[in-house]
Design an enzyme around this catalytic site. Structure first.
Site, short mmCIF file in Angstrom:
data_model
loop_
_atom_site.label_atom_id
_atom_site.label_comp_id
_atom_site.label_asym_id
_atom_site.label_seq_id
_atom_site.Cartn_x
_atom_site.Cartn_y
_atom_site.Cartn_z
N ARG A 1 0.62 0.37 -4.42
CA ARG A 1 -0.36 0.02 -5.46
C ARG A 1 -1.74 0.62 -5.23
O ARG A 1 -2.58 0.62 -6.12
CB ARG A 1 -0.41 -1.49 -5.65
CG ARG A 1 0.65 -1.93 -6.65
CD ARG A 1 0.78 -3.41 -6.72
NE ARG A 1 1.57 -3.89 -5.60
CZ ARG A 1 2.07 -5.09 -5.49
NH1 ARG A 1 1.86 -5.97 -6.43
NH2 ARG A 1 2.79 -5.44 -4.45
N GLU B 1 1.95 0.08 13.57
CA GLU B 1 2.83 -1.06 13.27
C GLU B 1 2.01 -2.26 12.85
O GLU B 1 0.87 -2.41 13.28
CB GLU B 1 3.58 -1.48 14.54
CG GLU B 1 4.73 -0.59 14.88
CD GLU B 1 5.56 -1.19 16.02
OE1 GLU B 1 6.60 -0.61 16.30
OE2 GLU B 1 5.17 -2.23 16.61
P1 AMP Z 1 -1.49 -8.33 3.15
O1 AMP Z 1 -1.05 -7.33 4.19
O2 AMP Z 1 -1.02 -9.72 3.45
O3 AMP Z 1 -3.00 -8.29 2.95
O4 AMP Z 1 -0.80 -7.95 1.76
C1 AMP Z 1 -0.49 -6.62 1.46
C2 AMP Z 1 -0.04 -6.35 0.06
O5 AMP Z 1 0.89 -7.32 -0.41
C3 AMP Z 1 -1.16 -6.34 -0.97
O6 AMP Z 1 -1.78 -5.07 -1.02
C4 AMP Z 1 -0.43 -6.66 -2.25
O7 AMP Z 1 0.10 -5.49 -2.85
C5 AMP Z 1 0.71 -7.56 -1.79
N1 AMP Z 1 0.40 -9.00 -1.99
C6 AMP Z 1 0.30 -9.94 -1.03
N2 AMP Z 1 0.05 -11.16 -1.55
C7 AMP Z 1 -0.01 -10.98 -2.89
C8 AMP Z 1 -0.27 -11.85 -4.01
N3 AMP Z 1 -0.49 -13.17 -3.87
N4 AMP Z 1 -0.27 -11.32 -5.26
C9 AMP Z 1 -0.05 -9.99 -5.42
N5 AMP Z 1 0.20 -9.13 -4.43
C10 AMP Z 1 0.22 -9.60 -3.16
#
Ligand code: AMP
Length: 183
Positions: free
Chosen positions: A68, A101
């Site tokens: 995205r 990682e």
């Molecule tokens: P994180 O590594 O936990 O910050 O999440 C990484 C990716 O997961 C983000 O860039 C989003 O594309 C997706 N993601 C995580 N949580 C959500 C959410 N509640 N709504 C939409 N996309 C999410």
């Protein structure tokens, strides 16, 4: 012609994000960014706000995180007259890579960047759609940092405040998100 303030634009963009409860699993409030890209009005408003934020920072490369981060990443690159560099899941980039990682909800994941994608003079903006726990961006940040660029900025369209992902980044790194949600 009507001119809107940054705050008005961000409020409008915030209202455009679609909340999908219990996707992909029960208990998650999924913030769907696709409506932001769907109409020319919201896409251009989003582009304008991002451009205004970074136009004076001398950015030479936008690094977008699969997948995205590949939507607004190249649009911002074009607007800011910078290049675009993808960070991808393993097995996708064909030349020599650096790898990092990170911990996912279940198990370990990896991301990669081409070794020759950035140089020491680069001022880099790493972009992804959303900051949740921050694990993905932290790994991306470490990858870019290892490559020894001049300066790093971090950007998200959306930040989920309650997950405190922002705390993973050093204080001297400017982490900016346009739209904040508490969940
Ligand atoms: P994180 O590594 O936990 O910050 O999440 C990484 C990716 O997961 C983000 O860039 C989003 O594309 C997706 N993601 C995580 N949580 C959500 C959410 N509640 N709504 C939409 N996309 C999410």
């Amino acid at each position: 012609m009507e001119t809107k303030t940054r705050e008005q634009k961000i409020e409008e963009l915030k209202r455009t994000v679609r909340n999908i409860p219990d996707f992909p699993i029960k208990g998650i409030q999924f913030k769907d960014v696709t409506p932001l890209f769907k109409t020319k009005e919201s896409l251009s408003m989003l582009t304008d706000v991002l451009y205004e934020e970074y136009k004076d920072k001398g950015i030479t490369k936008i690094v977008g995180i699969e997948s995205r981060g590949f939507i607004m990443g190249p649009i911002m690159a074009l607007k800011l007259e910078a290049g675009f560099v993808p960070i991808r899941k393993p097995g996708k980039l064909p030349a020599e890579v650096y790898e990092e990682e990170y911990q996912k909800e279940y198990g370990i994941d990896k991301i990669q960047i081409h070794k020759d994608a950035l140089s020491p003079e680069d001022i880099v903006l790493i972009h992804d759609d959303l900051l949740a726990t921050g694990g993905t961006m932290e790994a991306a940040y470490k990858l870019v940092k290892k490559m020894g660029v001049k300066k790093i900025y971090v950007n998200f369209i959306i930040e989920l405040d309650d997950l405190k992902g922002r705390s993973l980044f050093p204080e001297d790194i400017e982490v900016t998100s346009l739209i904040n949600f508490s969940i």
